[in-house]
Motif scaffolding. Structure first.
Motif, mmCIF file in Angstrom:
data_model
loop_
_atom_site.group_PDB
_atom_site.id
_atom_site.type_symbol
_atom_site.label_atom_id
_atom_site.label_comp_id
_atom_site.label_asym_id
_atom_site.label_seq_id
_atom_site.Cartn_x
_atom_site.Cartn_y
_atom_site.Cartn_z
ATOM 1 N N GLU A 143 2.078 1.781 -3.462
ATOM 2 C CA GLU A 143 0.983 2.363 -4.246
ATOM 3 C C GLU A 143 0.861 3.863 -3.971
ATOM 4 O O GLU A 143 0.622 4.655 -4.886
ATOM 5 N N SER A 158 0.486 -8.774 -5.371
ATOM 6 C CA SER A 158 -0.282 -8.781 -4.138
ATOM 7 C C SER A 158 -1.346 -9.866 -4.167
ATOM 8 O O SER A 158 -1.561 -10.569 -3.180
ATOM 9 N N ARG A 205 1.645 -0.352 -11.545
ATOM 10 C CA ARG A 205 0.513 -0.670 -10.671
ATOM 11 C C ARG A 205 -0.024 -2.058 -10.940
ATOM 12 O O ARG A 205 -0.362 -2.793 -10.016
ATOM 13 N N ARG A 229 -0.183 -5.048 -8.158
ATOM 14 C CA ARG A 229 -1.458 -5.656 -7.781
ATOM 15 C C ARG A 229 -1.481 -7.145 -8.062
ATOM 16 O O ARG A 229 -2.058 -7.915 -7.302
ATOM 17 N N ASN A 283 1.236 6.890 -6.654
ATOM 18 C CA ASN A 283 0.269 7.983 -6.807
ATOM 19 C C ASN A 283 0.952 9.339 -6.722
ATOM 20 O O ASN A 283 0.603 10.264 -7.455
ATOM 21 N N MET A 298 0.825 -1.202 0.000
ATOM 22 C CA MET A 298 0.000 0.000 0.000
ATOM 23 C C MET A 298 0.864 1.260 0.000
ATOM 24 O O MET A 298 0.523 2.259 -0.646
#
Length: 94
Positions: free
Chosen positions: A38, A77, A70, A74, A42, A35
């Motif tokens: 991420e 993850s 990204r 993901r 951003n 996170m």
């Protein structure tokens, strides 16, 4: 003179990236680290948007690499989440 909309967006992107960096270095949980990465992405993407106000050629460069990174994070993850579920499903408590 810089564009008046550049400073708030640039400052926000710097804050987001700094918070993400702190999260990566200070946390040990894998989900929290992902996170934080991420959040760093951003911040970097917002910096590209802020720079595209000044130079429009930056906008074309910014979208594709950010989306690819990204997607890879993901998918990693999701793969780690599936592996964790398989590992924990085999544990029985008596």
């Amino acid at each position: 003179m810089p564009h008046p909309k550049f400073f708030p967006r640039g400052l926000l992107s710097l804050v987001l990236f700094a918070l993400g960096t702190l999260g990566v270095f200070l946390r040990r949980n894998v989900i929290t680290v992902l996170m934080s990465i991420e959040l760093m992405l951003n911040g970097a993407n917002l910096a590209f948007v802020a720079f595209s106000i000044i130079d429009t050629s930056v906008r074309a460069f910014s979208t594709l690499p950010a989306a690819l990174v990204r997607l890879s994070i993901r998918s990693a993850s999701a793969a780690s989440n599936r592996a964790l579920k398989r590992c924990c499903a085999s544990i029985t408590f008596s």
